[in-house]
Structure formats: structure tokens, C-alpha cells
Scaffold this active site. Sequence first.
Site, PDB file in Angstrom:
ATOM      1  N   HIS A  54     -77.978  -4.625  22.209  1.00  0.00           N
ATOM      2  CA  HIS A  54     -76.843  -5.503  21.896  1.00  0.00           C
ATOM      3  C   HIS A  54     -76.945  -6.763  22.743  1.00  0.00           C
ATOM      4  CE1 HIS A  54     -72.865  -6.771  20.774  1.00  0.00           C
ATOM      5  NE2 HIS A  54     -72.344  -6.571  21.975  1.00  0.00           N
ATOM      6  N   ASP A  71     -68.937 -11.353  24.622  1.00  0.00           N
ATOM      7  CA  ASP A  71     -69.378 -10.168  23.889  1.00  0.00           C
ATOM      8  C   ASP A  71     -68.740 -10.236  22.508  1.00  0.00           C
ATOM      9  OD1 ASP A  71     -69.939  -7.684  22.840  1.00  0.00           O
ATOM     10  OD2 ASP A  71     -68.564  -6.600  24.159  1.00  0.00           O
ATOM     11  N   CYS A 122     -75.070  -9.934  16.406  1.00  0.00           N
ATOM     12  CA  CYS A 122     -74.559 -10.227  17.748  1.00  0.00           C
ATOM     13  C   CYS A 122     -75.288 -11.401  18.395  1.00  0.00           C
ATOM     14  CB  CYS A 122     -74.622  -8.994  18.638  1.00  0.00           C
ATOM     15  SG  CYS A 122     -76.236  -8.179  18.706  1.00  0.00           S
TER      16      CYS A 122
END
Length: 214
Positions: A54, A71, A122
Site C-alpha cells: 500500500h 493515506d 493508492c
Amino acid sequence: MGSSEQELVAIARDLGCGSYFLGTFDKRFPGFMAPNKLACAIVNTAGRETGGVHWLALAWNPKSHTCYLFDPFGFSDERLKQIYQFEYEGLLKRSALASTPDHCITLVKSTQTVQGPFSAACGLFCCMFLHAFIHWPSNPMEQNPTMDLLTGVPNSMLQSPQVEPTLRRNQERLYRFLTQHSPYFRRHRERIEKATAFDQMKNAQVLFHNKIFY
């Protein structure tokens, strides 16, 4: 699946990050070593040998002694540690930021979700955040023309069908933004969109998604 380091570097360059962009790193990112220089990076929560899990974005504004952690899922500190075994406190401590005159650093962290739970975009969302940081370093998280294109939802609603249309719309706006600002993305749009699709992770047996849901 997801974005490669080469793709993220190319897109970040297109977005004007220039010399402020330190590059892409795995969880061993050494931190910001020049406390007086504006800087940013894209950091993976896993080791490079794993292929990555991630992407997060980190940015440092020396004028306000502020470190930003973006994030796309907006997880809490505890959840980042639980899901990814990722801790950023050590990262800050081992960087040169502690050498600032008053040894005081302000940490600003995203707390809302802008990415769908099965999305593999992401890294692209991180690039979008870095564009905001480079152009509006005092308020990169919100209240700027780039990040205001996205609508955040509470992280607790990440899996709720109620917010799926909002998160899907965020990804559509992300692609549109990158199409407008990144020649690299335009040239490779079909491949990148396929690899980072909104439902890319839905049928994949990926450990970190199992941890998110279970």
C-alpha cells in the site's frame, strides 16, 4: 496490480514535483534528511522484496515545521500498524527533522477515506496529493483546487455500500485530473486504469485486504 515505482516517479515529475520529490521508497524510507528544504516522497508500507502492499505519501514543510502523512484510506495510527505493520514514528525519529532548533514537529495526517476498499489506485491518489503539496504547501490536505476535487468519507464507512458511489466518483475524478496534467498518464492511460481499477482487488487473494475486512 496497482502502480509501479517507475509509473509513480514519471507521474510525479509531470505534476511538477521536480527536485522536491525524493522518489519512491519501501517501509525503510530514511526520512527527510534536509530539515530546511521542502520535500516529499511516496512510501510503501511493505519491504521492496515483497513487491509492495500500500502506498502512502509523506511531505515536509520546513516553514511551519509540519510533516504531512497522506493515506488514501485514512486509517488511524493503530490500524496502520495492525494492517500493515507500518509505524511512522520511527521514521520521523530517524530523519533529520529532529535537528530543527526547537525539536518540535507538527504531524498532520489524513483521517478520511477517498479510495474504495477494492481499488488499487493508492499510488495515484498519492501523486494527486503531492501535486497539492507542491502548489499549496501550507494546506495540501484540503481547501485547495486539487484535493477539493475529492470527497472524503469517514474511514469507519470504508466498506459501506452507501459511500461506494462517492468513492467511485473520486477515482473517476482522479483519472480525469491525471489525464489533464500528466502526459505519461495520457500515453499509458488504458494500462494504468486497468491495473488500478476501482474493483481491481475484489477477487484477489491479497493479505492486506483480508486484514482490512477480517
